[in-house]
Design a protein around this motif. Structure first.
Motif, short mmCIF file in Angstrom:
data_model
loop_
_atom_site.label_atom_id
_atom_site.label_comp_id
_atom_site.label_asym_id
_atom_site.label_seq_id
_atom_site.Cartn_x
_atom_site.Cartn_y
_atom_site.Cartn_z
N PHE A 220 0.83 -1.21 0.00
CA PHE A 220 0.00 0.00 0.00
C PHE A 220 0.87 1.27 0.00
O PHE A 220 0.63 2.20 -0.75
CB PHE A 220 -0.93 -0.01 1.22
CG PHE A 220 -1.86 1.17 1.28
CD1 PHE A 220 -3.01 1.20 0.49
CD2 PHE A 220 -1.58 2.25 2.09
CE1 PHE A 220 -3.86 2.28 0.53
CE2 PHE A 220 -2.43 3.34 2.13
CZ PHE A 220 -3.58 3.35 1.35
N PHE A 230 -4.19 3.61 -5.56
CA PHE A 230 -4.12 2.24 -5.06
C PHE A 230 -5.37 1.52 -5.54
O PHE A 230 -6.49 1.92 -5.24
CB PHE A 230 -4.06 2.23 -3.53
CG PHE A 230 -4.01 0.85 -2.95
CD1 PHE A 230 -2.82 0.13 -2.96
CD2 PHE A 230 -5.14 0.27 -2.40
CE1 PHE A 230 -2.76 -1.14 -2.42
CE2 PHE A 230 -5.09 -1.01 -1.86
CZ PHE A 230 -3.90 -1.71 -1.87
N TRP A 238 -10.55 2.17 2.98
CA TRP A 238 -9.54 3.18 3.37
C TRP A 238 -10.24 4.39 3.95
O TRP A 238 -11.18 4.93 3.39
CB TRP A 238 -8.72 3.62 2.16
CG TRP A 238 -7.90 4.86 2.41
CD1 TRP A 238 -8.13 6.11 1.91
CD2 TRP A 238 -6.76 4.97 3.24
NE1 TRP A 238 -7.20 6.99 2.36
CE2 TRP A 238 -6.33 6.32 3.19
CE3 TRP A 238 -6.03 4.09 4.02
CZ2 TRP A 238 -5.24 6.79 3.89
CZ3 TRP A 238 -4.93 4.56 4.71
CH2 TRP A 238 -4.54 5.88 4.64
#
Length: 384
Positions: A220, A230, A238
């Motif tokens: 990540f 990402f 997230w």
């Protein structure tokens, strides 16, 4: 030992020693450069030092009740710095910086002219000067070597009765400065070391082993290290974490420190990163400049005027021109000059000199009188 007389060690430890101010603290070490890393302190002292350094000054002569600018200016005012690469601006800046940070400026006369008038004066680093006040007259040492008192120019800021050594203005506020320094260090460590996590990466399908978590974290971070995207499936969430206002209390501490430093040096808090709590709703740049000049600058440059005047020939004196820093608009300045000419406070030549314009030649004056001047009228004859 007298109540008011102290040895050089005592004088150094209580008044002008920077190490005595910050040496035992954890936030600042014993150097001037370290202390100036505190932004509000640097802002306040540099603002004052720069203002005095660029302020015009001249030598005047008082004879027969009149005061006029001396025809021949002393080298001590024109080019007082002993280093060929330095000018009067740097010389004044050194004096002011030493005065502001230590409460004392120590000058050493290093050259005189053919008439015996000092022509060069070097400002000594105040941390390397010690003063022995145990005798009837103070004795000065620089780097452990005795100095001839007649060659020393010592200007203290806040001398207490019984001592010639001035108190350091910031030495009296050591705790406050250490608080400000600690706050800045805390802020730097916080953002550098990440005392608050930048976010939370969560796996929604059960638990992860330590090695799996480390691999996911590394992947990540590699993807987003340069603000890249990402990409993942539906397994990850997230959530960005923001800093709460109450967790940024150090910013408020820095503002408070700036306000206190502004009070020490008598400058506007808003000029050094603080917050002004004035209730005034209207002010002009000119009013602010006059206030700054009166409170912050005048006590400092007036002291220098008196000490330098003692080195000049009899009936000569040094005078700064602080009005040169107070810039008004052209219309206001013209109206003031006109009024000064009308009431005789200024001559035409003096007015042009203030505006940095050359003095008119006789031919130019006659031309001006012909086109714009008022010719005197002849008195009327009396009639019987």
């Amino acid at each position: 030992m007298s109540l008011f007389r102290r040895s050089s060690i005592e004088a150094r430890s209580s008044n002008d020693g920077w190490f005595s101010i910050f040496g035992s603290g954890k936030g600042l070490d014993g150097s001037m450069k370290s202390a100036l890393r505190l932004v509000p302190l640097y802002a306040a002292t540099s603002l004052i030092a720069d203002s005095i350094a660029i302020m015009p000054c001249s030598e005047y002569e008082s004879t027969g009740g009149s005061k006029v600018k001396a025809k021949h200016q002393s080298p001590l005012l024109l080019d007082p710095h002993p280093a060929a690469t330095m000018t009067r601006i740097e010389w004044l800046h050194q004096y002011t910086t030493s005065f502001l940070l230590r409460g004392n400026a120590y000058g050493l006369i290093v050259a005189v002219d053919t008439a015996g008038v000092p022509s060069k004066l070097a400002w000594l680093h105040p941390d390397q000067v010690t003063v022995d006040e145990s005798g009837s007259q103070p004795k000065y040492q620089y780097k452990g070597k005795d100095l001839d008192p007649s060659t020393v120019v010592h200007i203290p800021w806040y001398p207490v009765p019984g001592s010639v050594v001035g108190l350091s203005p910031i030495g009296q506020f050591r705790r406050m400065l250490e608080t400000g320094s600690s706050a800045e260090q805390y802020g730097a460590d916080w953002f550098k070391n990440g005392s608050t996590p930048s976010g939370h990466l969560k796996y929604n399908k059960g638990s992860l082993t330590g090695s799996d978590s480390a691999k996911a974290k590394a992947r990540f971070k590699a993807a987003v290290s340069n603000n890249d995207l990402f990409v993942s499936g539906s397994d990850w969430d997230w959530e960005a974490l923001s800093v709460k206002p109450n967790e940024a209390q150090f910013l408020e501490t820095i503002k408070a420190t700036a306000n206190q430093i502004a009070a020490i040096y008598r400058v506007d808090p808003s000029d050094i990163g603080g917050e002004a709590g004035s209730s005034l709703t209207y002010s002009t740049l000119e009013m602010n400049q006059i206030k700054f000049q009166t409170r912050a600058l005048q006590p400092i440059f007036t002291r220098l005027e008196h000490h330098i005047t003692r080195l000049l020939p009899d009936f000569h004196y040094m005078k700064f021109n602080p009005d040169a820093l107070v810039r008004t608009d052209i219309k206001t300045r013209t109206e003031v000059n006109k009024l000064n000419l009308e009431i005789g406070l200024l001559t035409q030549d003096e007015g042009r000199e203030l505006e940095e314009r050359p003095i008119l030649t006789d031919k130019q004056k006659q031309e001006w009188l012909k086109n714009y001047g008022k010719q005197p009228t002849a008195p009327k004859e009396e009639t019987s």
